[in-house]
Design a protein around this motif. Sequence first.
Motif, mmCIF file in Angstrom:
data_model
loop_
_atom_site.group_PDB
_atom_site.id
_atom_site.type_symbol
_atom_site.label_atom_id
_atom_site.label_comp_id
_atom_site.label_asym_id
_atom_site.label_seq_id
_atom_site.Cartn_x
_atom_site.Cartn_y
_atom_site.Cartn_z
ATOM 1 N N LYS A 235 78.170 23.975 12.554
ATOM 2 C CA LYS A 235 78.374 22.845 13.269
ATOM 3 C C LYS A 235 78.894 21.673 12.513
ATOM 4 O O LYS A 235 79.834 20.836 12.906
ATOM 5 C CB LYS A 235 77.182 22.216 14.031
ATOM 6 N N VAL A 236 78.377 21.529 11.376
ATOM 7 C CA VAL A 236 79.118 20.448 10.560
ATOM 8 C C VAL A 236 80.133 20.762 9.807
ATOM 9 O O VAL A 236 81.053 19.878 9.867
ATOM 10 C CB VAL A 236 78.064 20.146 9.069
ATOM 11 N N LEU A 237 80.431 21.915 9.512
ATOM 12 C CA LEU A 237 81.791 22.360 9.052
ATOM 13 C C LEU A 237 82.838 22.419 9.836
ATOM 14 O O LEU A 237 84.051 22.038 9.666
ATOM 15 C CB LEU A 237 81.281 23.946 8.591
ATOM 16 N N SER A 238 82.458 22.646 11.434
ATOM 17 C CA SER A 238 83.537 22.479 12.378
ATOM 18 C C SER A 238 83.997 21.135 12.779
ATOM 19 O O SER A 238 85.263 21.030 12.920
ATOM 20 C CB SER A 238 83.078 23.286 13.540
ATOM 21 N N LYS A 239 83.056 20.171 12.219
ATOM 22 C CA LYS A 239 83.538 18.613 12.462
ATOM 23 C C LYS A 239 84.137 17.978 11.219
ATOM 24 O O LYS A 239 85.152 17.404 11.273
ATOM 25 C CB LYS A 239 81.973 17.796 12.533
ATOM 26 N N GLN A 240 83.981 18.900 10.074
ATOM 27 C CA GLN A 240 84.449 18.445 8.799
ATOM 28 C C GLN A 240 85.708 18.995 8.161
ATOM 29 O O GLN A 240 86.381 18.967 7.285
ATOM 30 C CB GLN A 240 83.515 17.898 7.841
ATOM 31 N N CYS A 241 86.097 19.994 9.085
ATOM 32 C CA CYS A 241 87.157 20.782 8.851
ATOM 33 C C CYS A 241 88.578 19.856 8.991
ATOM 34 O O CYS A 241 88.874 19.271 10.000
ATOM 35 C CB CYS A 241 87.365 22.142 9.703
ATOM 36 N N PRO A 242 89.405 19.869 8.048
ATOM 37 C CA PRO A 242 90.667 18.998 8.168
ATOM 38 C C PRO A 242 91.363 19.607 9.255
ATOM 39 O O PRO A 242 91.469 20.514 9.521
ATOM 40 C CB PRO A 242 91.583 19.420 6.869
#
Length: 252
Positions: free
Chosen positions: A167-174
């Motif tokens: 979930k965090v990764l999807s939000k912080q993906c460029p």
Amino acid sequence: MTMSNAPSLMTKTAPAFTLEDKIYQIQNGDERLRNKLIDSYQPFIKKVVSKVCNRFIDQSMDEYSIGLFAFNEAINQYQKGQGSRFLTFADMVIRRRIIDFLRKEARTANTVYFDQPETDEDGQQEESYIEQQAAIDYYEEQQQIQERMEQIESYKELLLQYGITFKVLSKQCPKHIDARENAKQIARILVENEKLANYLLEKKQLPIKELLQYVSCSRKTIERNRKYIIAVSLIYLGGFTALKPYIEPETV
């Protein structure tokens, strides 16, 4: 006379309990039926294994044990609507496992392969070529799906060690392709440098200061994409081949 005028009742025949029905019942937890089915189909297993090996196989041989395990694997993996009957699917799984075994043992001569339709004692084809190919295609697809799911689960657990969730990764993906490609390039530089890679794996942190010696972007850029760079690096370092599409170059 006591003759009855009542019409005779028609006895309804219960629907046949097919082999496939038994498979679904086993998949729902009937282990007694599993053991009974495997026991009753030992001649079938021995027949398939013997055909692949082109020689008689008895129950004391490794090939037979592999056939048993493969039959059990087929029970677990068979699904409704896959385009073949269970025995066709089981035949294919057993053959695959035996062929793999023979290859590993460097004894592949005279092996029967799947693109050769089988015939019974009367010379009749046991299963159609199309049906066998459907079973093979389905099995390989399921193997790929299973491998991908296992790798995703392992990758998820690895990310948690770095305090990263999907979930965090999807939000912080460029958001922009060029930014993602830049982050991927930084990740590739990191994994190709043994010192930097070991730092990441041991400290569970991105070696930002050291990375700046090898990249042309600013510290701010690395920090902004820190979690994404870590995530991409771990795909490389963890050997998650099923996730390779996520680290391949994108086109605009």
